[in-house]
Design a protein around this motif. Structure first.
Motif, PDB file in Angstrom:
ATOM      1  N   ILE A  52       0.847  -1.211   0.000  1.00  0.00           N
ATOM      2  CA  ILE A  52       0.000   0.000   0.000  1.00  0.00           C
ATOM      3  C   ILE A  52       0.873   1.248   0.000  1.00  0.00           C
ATOM      4  CG2 ILE A  52      -1.615   1.346   1.397  1.00  0.00           C
ATOM      5  CD1 ILE A  52      -2.937  -1.316   2.195  1.00  0.00           C
ATOM      6  N   ILE A  53       1.924   1.260   0.799  1.00  0.00           N
ATOM      7  CA  ILE A  53       2.822   2.434   0.851  1.00  0.00           C
ATOM      8  C   ILE A  53       3.503   2.645  -0.502  1.00  0.00           C
ATOM      9  CG2 ILE A  53       4.966   3.291   1.863  1.00  0.00           C
ATOM     10  CD1 ILE A  53       4.047   2.113   4.521  1.00  0.00           C
ATOM     11  N   THR A  55      -8.516   6.364  -8.714  1.00  0.00           N
ATOM     12  CA  THR A  55      -9.634   5.438  -8.516  1.00  0.00           C
ATOM     13  C   THR A  55      -9.145   3.999  -8.464  1.00  0.00           C
ATOM     14  OG1 THR A  55     -11.099   6.952  -9.690  1.00  0.00           O
ATOM     15  CG2 THR A  55     -11.841   4.679  -9.448  1.00  0.00           C
ATOM     16  N   PHE A  56      -8.294   3.614  -9.400  1.00  0.00           N
ATOM     17  CA  PHE A  56      -7.789   2.241  -9.428  1.00  0.00           C
ATOM     18  C   PHE A  56      -6.965   1.916  -8.184  1.00  0.00           C
ATOM     19  CE2 PHE A  56      -8.129   2.501 -14.238  1.00  0.00           C
ATOM     20  CZ  PHE A  56      -9.330   1.808 -14.262  1.00  0.00           C
ATOM     21  N   VAL A  84      -6.236  -0.501  -2.869  1.00  0.00           N
ATOM     22  CA  VAL A  84      -5.927  -0.351  -1.445  1.00  0.00           C
ATOM     23  C   VAL A  84      -7.090  -0.866  -0.595  1.00  0.00           C
ATOM     24  CG1 VAL A  84      -5.598   1.374   0.376  1.00  0.00           C
ATOM     25  CG2 VAL A  84      -4.241   1.498  -1.722  1.00  0.00           C
ATOM     26  N   ALA A  85      -8.317  -0.573  -0.999  1.00  0.00           N
ATOM     27  CA  ALA A  85      -9.485  -1.069  -0.251  1.00  0.00           C
ATOM     28  C   ALA A  85      -9.517  -2.598  -0.254  1.00  0.00           C
ATOM     29  CB  ALA A  85     -10.773  -0.506  -0.847  1.00  0.00           C
ATOM     30  N   PHE A 124      -8.426  -7.659   2.647  1.00  0.00           N
ATOM     31  CA  PHE A 124      -7.671  -8.905   2.751  1.00  0.00           C
ATOM     32  C   PHE A 124      -6.866  -8.946   4.050  1.00  0.00           C
ATOM     33  CE2 PHE A 124      -4.245 -11.849   1.507  1.00  0.00           C
ATOM     34  CZ  PHE A 124      -5.035 -12.922   1.141  1.00  0.00           C
ATOM     35  N   MET A 125      -6.331  -7.798   4.471  1.00  0.00           N
ATOM     36  CA  MET A 125      -5.612  -7.737   5.742  1.00  0.00           C
ATOM     37  C   MET A 125      -6.556  -8.040   6.905  1.00  0.00           C
ATOM     38  SD  MET A 125      -3.251  -4.429   4.763  1.00  0.00           S
ATOM     39  CE  MET A 125      -2.857  -3.920   6.409  1.00  0.00           C
TER      40      MET A 125
END
Length: 187
Positions: free
Chosen positions: A103-104, A128-129, A134-135, A140-141
């Motif tokens: 994500i970072i 948007t992508f 990230v969402a 998943f996390m």
């Protein structure tokens, strides 16, 4: 003042290669952990079913061997329930940390790329992508965190809940507590 990177496409290729590798490794580790966890959950269910079966036979017989066998099943259930979280805990935490690194990296690419190559319209698509990606990674996390907890992932009672007379379940908890005390006293 615009920042100018000469080989931005090479940096993007390296960054996405690294994030793809991390995501692939996390996926493989997650498959291994989920198979291992499912095996443990199934074993716990089988032991719980055996304990439910014993509660019907313990009333009819005054057989110390059956009572001892029941107590041994309960101890196996307790040990398996408590031991499953410790082995995979560090692996799952590492997988969650790895996804956080992905994500970072994605957010860094997003911040570095706007002034260089995208118009505002194209940048909106990229935002948007990456936001959707990230969402999905955050979801998943959260799923990985849930997988680490037997109670959340299987809805099986802990050893304390099995013996709690206030819970409504298929096991006669007063009989179990009496049998456990009887075996402890007789040993």
């Amino acid at each position: 003042m615009k920042m100018k990177l000469l080989n931005f496409s090479n940096l993007l290729t390296i960054a996405f290669g690294i994030t793809s590798s991390i995501a692939t490794i996390v996926g493989l580790v997650t498959i291994f952990i989920s198979i291992n966890r499912q095996h443990n959950i199934q074993k716990l269910r089988e032991i719980l079913w055996e304990m439910e079966k014993f509660q019907r036979t313990l009333r009819r017989y005054d057989d110390i061997d059956k009572e001892t066998e029941f107590c041994s099943l309960f101890n196996i259930y307790r040990n398996l329930y408590n031991s499953t979280a410790s082995a995979n805990d560090s692996i799952i935490k590492l997988a969650i940390f790895s996804l956080f690194v992905v994500i970072i990296i994605w957010e860094s690419i997003l911040l570095l790329s706007y002034p260089l190559t995208f118009s505002k319209y194209e940048y909106g698509f990229v935002v948007t992508f990456i936001t959707v990606g990230v969402a999905i990674l955050i979801g998943f996390m959260m799923l990985l965190d849930k997988l680490n907890n037997i109670k959340k992932s299987s809805n099986l009672p802990s050893q304390f809940e099995v013996l709690n007379a206030n819970n409504i379940n298929e096991i006669n908890t007063l009989l179990i507590a009496g049998q456990l005390l009887k075996v402890k006293i007789m040993k």
